[in-house]
Design an enzyme around this catalytic site. Structure first.
Site, PDB file in Angstrom:
ATOM      1  N   GLU A 213       0.741  -1.289  -0.401  1.00  0.00           N
ATOM      2  CA  GLU A 213      -0.054  -0.173  -0.085  1.00  0.00           C
ATOM      3  C   GLU A 213       0.882   0.833  -0.457  1.00  0.00           C
ATOM      4  OE1 GLU A 213      -3.756  -0.569   0.096  1.00  0.00           O
ATOM      5  OE2 GLU A 213      -2.461  -1.898  -0.764  1.00  0.00           O
ATOM      6  N   LYS A 228     -10.213  -7.083   4.417  1.00  0.00           N
ATOM      7  CA  LYS A 228     -10.966  -8.301   3.294  1.00  0.00           C
ATOM      8  C   LYS A 228     -11.088  -9.550   4.697  1.00  0.00           C
ATOM      9  CE  LYS A 228      -6.231  -7.356   0.157  1.00  0.00           C
ATOM     10  NZ  LYS A 228      -5.046  -7.496   0.299  1.00  0.00           N
TER      11      LYS A 228
END
Ligand code: HSE
Length: 345
Positions: A213, A228
């Site tokens: 990220e 997630k």
């Protein structure tokens, strides 16, 4: 019959460039084989600049320009001074591809972008986990109200079809538990450390390869995997999870010695995300687990991800595939567009 789809991209980092590469290589194949004429009509990137052309921007030209100049600022008359909001209203695009950085606290600025776009009648394809993990029910309502579709395949396992496959083919089998390696960066780092690399070097490599990220704390502290878990639980198990419902621990507390000890005993540390229906409700967690060589997830290496879906009718079904990367995540947007196309015809 060929249907044209005009894309406006918010963000042109790894994923946007991966998508441009796929369109540059596969435009004719996608058109001839699947009947979709996919054109990027606008790009808006906070740092790299903005540009638009209603006839379509040449994706190879965008990539060359980035390679040569590092930004998109010196194209001349197709450059605009549009911000994301103006790009949504002025570009004439029918799909907003939301690729701005992920913020798992507020979901912004992506959340506002996708709401504005759907209220303007645009479909959405997003690989950004923030809005989906934090505001999925509200976004679904806005999509339904505006009769638009929201593609989110790339939010879990990049272009590996973990969501579409499960929604279409595994939900009827009754999913009771989902467990997997859901973060490519940490799996890559753990593998490199097993091979003797230093943590910082391994993280740097994961960043260079486009896995991590923008702020890699989200990867190593487990929050990306937790997002997630929330997406999987809410989409596939009808739960109403928030990030705070996930018992979360990252890999940042694991030492080189912990890794060495595990290797000496033929074991492997893996960051495992789990969501499970129980008699009293659910269990949701992300934590490092030391797996023996025999465990099906022990051999998953590099940025590869894997999910085992436990079902009532079919037992366990495991999907293994890329979980991060430029092309791999760019491909998720192609899947979203093909799904939008299929559902519209
Ligand atoms: N940073 C994420 C990962 C990208 O490493 O898995 C894909 O969601």
């Amino acid at each position: 019959m060929i249907t044209q789809y005009k894309l406006a991209l918010i963000g042109f980092g790894n994923v946007g460039q991966g998508l441009a590469k796929i369109l540059s290589d596969k435009y004719s194949f996608l058109k001839d084989k699947f009947g979709v004429d996919i054109r990027i009509v606008a790009v808006c990137d906070l740092y790299k600049g903005s540009l638009a052309d209603p006839k379509g921007l040449d994706p190879a030209m965008l990539l060359n320009h980035i390679e040569l100049h590092g930004d998109l600022k010196s194209f001349g008359e197709i450059n605009t001074d549009w911000d994301a909001k103006e790009t949504i209203t002025k570009s004439g695009a029918d799909i907003l591809v939301e690729l701005a950085y992920t913020d798992l606290k507020t979901g912004e600025p992506a959340l506002s972008h996708v709401k504005q776009a759907m209220n303007n009648g645009m479909h959405i394809s997003m690989t950004n986990k923030g809005p989906v993990a934090l505001h999925f029910p509200e976004l679904k309502r806005i999509a339904t109200k505006n009769k638009v579709q929201m593609g989110i395949e790339g939010t879990v396992m990049s272009g590996t079809p973990s969501l579409n496959l499960a929604c279409e083919m595994l939900l009827p089998a009754g999913i009771t538990k989902i467990q997997g390696i859901l973060n490519g960066t940490t799996n890559y780092i753990l593998g490199e450390m097993e091979a003797g690399a230093d943590y910082e070097d391994a993280l740097k490599q994961a960043q260079e390869l486009g896995y991590a990220e923008a702020n890699p704390a989200g990867d190593v502290e487990g929050n990306d995997a937790a997002a997630k878990v929330v997406i999987l639980g809410n989409l596939l198990m009808d739960l109403s999870l928030s990030l705070s419902d996930v018992d979360c621990m990252g890999i940042n507390k694991l030492t080189a010695d912990d890794i060495k000890q595990a290797t000496a005993h033929n074991k492997h540390w893996k960051l495992i995300g789990t969501v499970e229906i129980t008699q009293t409700g659910y269990l949701a967690s992300v934590k490092p687990e030391m797996l023996t060589n025999e465990h099906p997830l022990a051999a998953i290496s590099g940025a590869t991800n894997a999910i085992t879906y436990s079902t009532e009718l079919m037992g366990d079904i495991t999907l293994i595939g890329p979980g991060a990367g430029r092309l791999e995540t760019g491909y998720a947007i192609i899947e979203d567009i093909l799904t939008i196309h299929k559902n519209s015809h």
